[in-house]
Scaffold this motif. Structure first.
Motif, short mmCIF file in Angstrom:
data_model
loop_
_atom_site.label_atom_id
_atom_site.label_comp_id
_atom_site.label_asym_id
_atom_site.label_seq_id
_atom_site.Cartn_x
_atom_site.Cartn_y
_atom_site.Cartn_z
N ARG B 114 -35.13 -6.50 2.51
CA ARG B 114 -35.73 -6.72 1.20
C ARG B 114 -36.18 -5.41 0.55
O ARG B 114 -36.64 -4.50 1.22
CB ARG B 114 -36.97 -7.61 1.34
N GLN B 115 -36.05 -5.37 -0.76
CA GLN B 115 -36.59 -4.25 -1.53
C GLN B 115 -37.94 -4.69 -2.06
O GLN B 115 -38.04 -5.72 -2.73
CB GLN B 115 -35.64 -3.91 -2.69
N VAL B 116 -38.97 -3.94 -1.74
CA VAL B 116 -40.34 -4.33 -2.07
C VAL B 116 -40.85 -3.48 -3.23
O VAL B 116 -40.69 -2.26 -3.23
CB VAL B 116 -41.25 -4.15 -0.83
N LEU B 117 -41.47 -4.14 -4.21
CA LEU B 117 -42.05 -3.40 -5.34
C LEU B 117 -43.23 -2.58 -4.86
O LEU B 117 -44.13 -3.11 -4.20
CB LEU B 117 -42.54 -4.37 -6.41
N THR B 118 -43.24 -1.30 -5.17
CA THR B 118 -44.37 -0.47 -4.77
C THR B 118 -44.94 0.23 -6.01
O THR B 118 -44.19 0.64 -6.90
CB THR B 118 -43.93 0.58 -3.73
N LEU B 119 -46.26 0.35 -6.02
CA LEU B 119 -46.96 0.95 -7.16
C LEU B 119 -48.33 1.41 -6.66
O LEU B 119 -48.63 1.26 -5.47
CB LEU B 119 -47.10 -0.05 -8.30
N CYS B 120 -49.11 1.98 -7.54
CA CYS B 120 -50.47 2.38 -7.14
C CYS B 120 -51.23 1.14 -6.72
O CYS B 120 -51.18 0.11 -7.38
CB CYS B 120 -51.20 3.06 -8.29
N ASN B 121 -51.95 1.24 -5.61
CA ASN B 121 -52.66 0.08 -5.06
C ASN B 121 -54.04 -0.14 -5.68
O ASN B 121 -54.70 -1.13 -5.36
CB ASN B 121 -52.82 0.25 -3.55
N HIS B 122 -54.49 0.77 -6.51
CA HIS B 122 -55.83 0.68 -7.11
C HIS B 122 -56.85 0.28 -6.05
O HIS B 122 -57.56 -0.72 -6.19
CB HIS B 122 -55.81 -0.27 -8.30
#
Lengths: 383, 258
Positions: B114-122
């Protein structure tokens, strides 16, 4: 007193001219970096600190090593160091200056450097590092200069100078401890996230810095006919050997913790540096060269008959400096970024621009050191 | 030096100082960009709001990049076309890259691919704001970790501190590399750090983040983690979820359903 640095022979001016040329190249490379941005360096999204921060890390240690002369001389009355305490202090001044220039060279917005003082943030280790580095530079410059000035006049230094010197002793430990804390407080960077980093920084500093001091005494003996004396060198070489031994021991403990615990995240960076990780091994030959050279150099320094021979002592000191420069001035900073937080392996290679700026800053430091030492020796030899 | 010349220099110096002060906004009357405080509503009590996101990786499948395209367009994220100087706010990572410390032994191969969405976790305990020497990055009253692009000195300490690789630095001038300029958000300059801001510029208008509204599969849920009856809290209670690298104690505000 500084006018004494403006008098010198042909050799002196040739040396100054060479340094000025290297500084010129560095300035032009920095101008290129200012125009185009940090994109001209080998740094990138994944390895976001490179050779600048690595040199800064190494040089903080060189600056801190002045305490190896100041402490025994002022606290333990080791008269053997009387002629060269000033060398240590001025080496600290030039090294601290280079540290600050390397930080400035690494900044994306150097025009905003004063924001660090305008918005003081005690929760950030950078704030403390700026404080202790500036403080250390001025402590050494002022106390060194005042003692030298008093010596020129043939009077005792003012009482406040002694207070500054005493303050500079714990201060030397603080600069390298705080620099270690810059790295050691970051979650997710396992090579740095170790409690032994500050002691390791201090041990490597006292080994490499002291070795540099020994080498400078040899250089001064040759080019300026100023001999610190074999006793001072011998005492320094004992200090360097024990500091070097402690440094190797700390490195060993890092390996034990990582590999005996067998936790992948703790092993990855060390594997990348010393054995290669998933086919990436650009630093492996360097690290092994550093390790073996370090062990041999410390071995030579530990042996009393060997360290008494000037040739062996010079070779061991060069070996120790090179070994620790590779370990701290390259491996520690680059290796900390590999693997990335997303477990990817990215290699870093400094660009020509980056190397030119680096050499330029080293040349500025050497020029400042040359001029300070020229003044000091002129006073001491009453030229 | 004659008296007149000294007087002139004194006055010129004062004038220059006043000019600098005005330009720097030190003297409000002369500020170049006066702030209209009436446009702000009362800031909620600190600690009362904590924006969070839940990503359902079961719904976020295939090669859809709608959220990434929308976010990067709205925020004028430049595209340098090379990974070294890449700037990214939201992107897809492999499962093992997004969760490197989660056990992957004997895991369902479909999940591993799977390709997982990653971004700043705040993060509730952000290491980046602690490392920043100028408070250019800071945690807001609503839990959003924000960046003041005008204060950032570009030391990249926050990048070294972030255990999620969520921060990007503008190694080069980003403006020429923005494909299609958007008026929704300012562009940045070279030499500063940037990252996902949970669309704080949309939240202030009562809108959901761009990625959330652009997702055709409704894979993203956004809401107040401190509100027990919010949709996101109900989803978190009803599903088994994961956070990235929970062992580091950063308390991410982004959660994943695997």
């Amino acid at each position: 007193m500084i006018e004494k640095a403006l008098k010198g022979g042909r050799g002196y001016w040739t040396w100054v001219a060479i340094l000025l040329v290297v500084i010129g190249l560095g300035v032009s490379a920095y101008a290129r970096q200012m125009t185009l941005g940090l994109g001209v360096t080998g740094m990138g999204r994944d390895i976001s600190w490179g050779v600048y921060i690595a040199q800064f890390t190494f040089l903080v240690g060189v600056a801190a090593s002045a305490v190896m002369l100041v402490l025994p001389y002022y606290l333990h009355n080791q008269k053997a160091f009387s002629k060269i305490v000033i060398v240590g202090e001025f080496l600290a001044v030039s090294a601290a200056l280079m540290c600050m220039l390397f930080i400035l060279a690494d900044m994306g917005r150097p025009d905003r450097v004063l924001n660090v003082l305008l918005y003081p943030s005690p929760h950030s280790m950078v704030f403390w590092d700026v404080m202790v580095l500036n403080g250390y530079l001025f402590l050494n410059l002022i106390s060194g200069w005042a003692v030298l000035g008093a010596e020129r006049k043939g009077v005792a230094p003012a009482p406040w100078v002694k207070a500054l010197i005493y303050i500079s002793i714990p201060w030397a430990f603080s600069i390298h401890t705080v620099t270690a804390f810059l790295f050691a407080g970051l979650p997710g960077r396992h090579l740095w996230l170790t409690a032994v980093l500050a002691p390791r920084f201090l041990a490597s500093a006292f080994a490499a810095g002291t070795a540099i001091l020994i080498l400078i005494t040899f250089i001064l003996k040759k080019v300026a006919k100023f001999d610190a004396g074999p006793e001072a060198r011998l005492k320094l070489s004992v200090l360097a050997s024990y500091a070097g031994l402690a440094n190797l021991f700390f490195l060993g403990t890092e390996f034990f913790t990582a590999f005996y615990s067998n936790i992948p995240a703790h092993m990855h960076s060390l594997q990348y540096l010393f054995f290669g990780l998933e086919g990436h091994a650009p630093l492996v030959p360097w690290m092994w060269f550093s390790l073996i050279t370090g062990i041999i150099s410390v071995g030579v320094l530990l042996s009393p008959p060997l360290r008494r021979k000037n040739g062996a002592l010079i070779a061991a000191c060069i070996g120790l400096v090179v070994s620790i420069w590779i370990d701290k001035g390259m491996g520690l900073v680059f290796g900390g970024f590999v693997p990335t937080p997303l477990e990817e392996i990215v290699d870093y290679m400094p660009t020509a621009t980056e190397i030119s700026v680096t050499l330029g800053i080293w040349a500025i430091g050497l020029l400042v050191l040359t001029m300070l030492l020229k003044t000091a020796i002129a006073v001491k030899t009453q030229e | 030096m004659s008296q007149n010349r000294r007087e002139f220099l004194k006055k010129a110096g004062l004038g220059a100082l006043a000019g600098l002060g005005a330009a720097a906004g030190l003297i409000p009357a002369f500020a170049l960009e006066p702030t209209d405080s009436s446009s702000f509503t009362d800031a909620p009590v600190p600690g009362k709001v904590r924006w969070g996101m839940l990503i359902d990786t079961r719904k976020c499948l295939g090669n859809c990049t709608e959220c990434i395209v929308r976010c990067h367009h709205d925020h004028n994220v430049p595209d340098f076309g090379k990974s070294k100087s890449e700037v990214k706010w939201i992107w897809k990572s492999g499962y093992e890259h997004a969760f490197p410390t989660a056990s992957t032994q004997f895991q369902n191969p479909e999940v591993l691919e799977r390709q997982v969405l990653t971004l700043c976790n705040h993060c509730a305990e952000p290491p980046c704001t602690k490392a920043c020497p100028t408070e250019a990055t800071f945690k807001r009253w609503d839990g959003i970790v924000s960046i003041d692009y005008h204060r950032c000195i570009g030391c990249r300490f926050c990048m070294a501190a972030c255990p999620y690789g969520s921060r990007s630095f503008n190694w080069e001038d980003p403006r020429p590399k923005v494909k299609e300029l958007s008026t929704a958000y300012p562009t940045r300059m070279r030499g500063v750090v940037e990252k996902c801001n949970f669309c704080s510029e949309r939240l202030v208008k009562g809108e959901l983040p761009a990625c959330v509204v652009s997702c055709a599969e409704n894979a993203l849920t956004f809401g107040d983690l401190n509100k027990p009856d919010s949709e996101i809290r109900k989803m978190l209670a009803a599903n088994e979820t994961m956070q990235r690298k929970p062992e580091l104690g950063t308390l991410p505000s982004v959660f994943y359903i695997i």
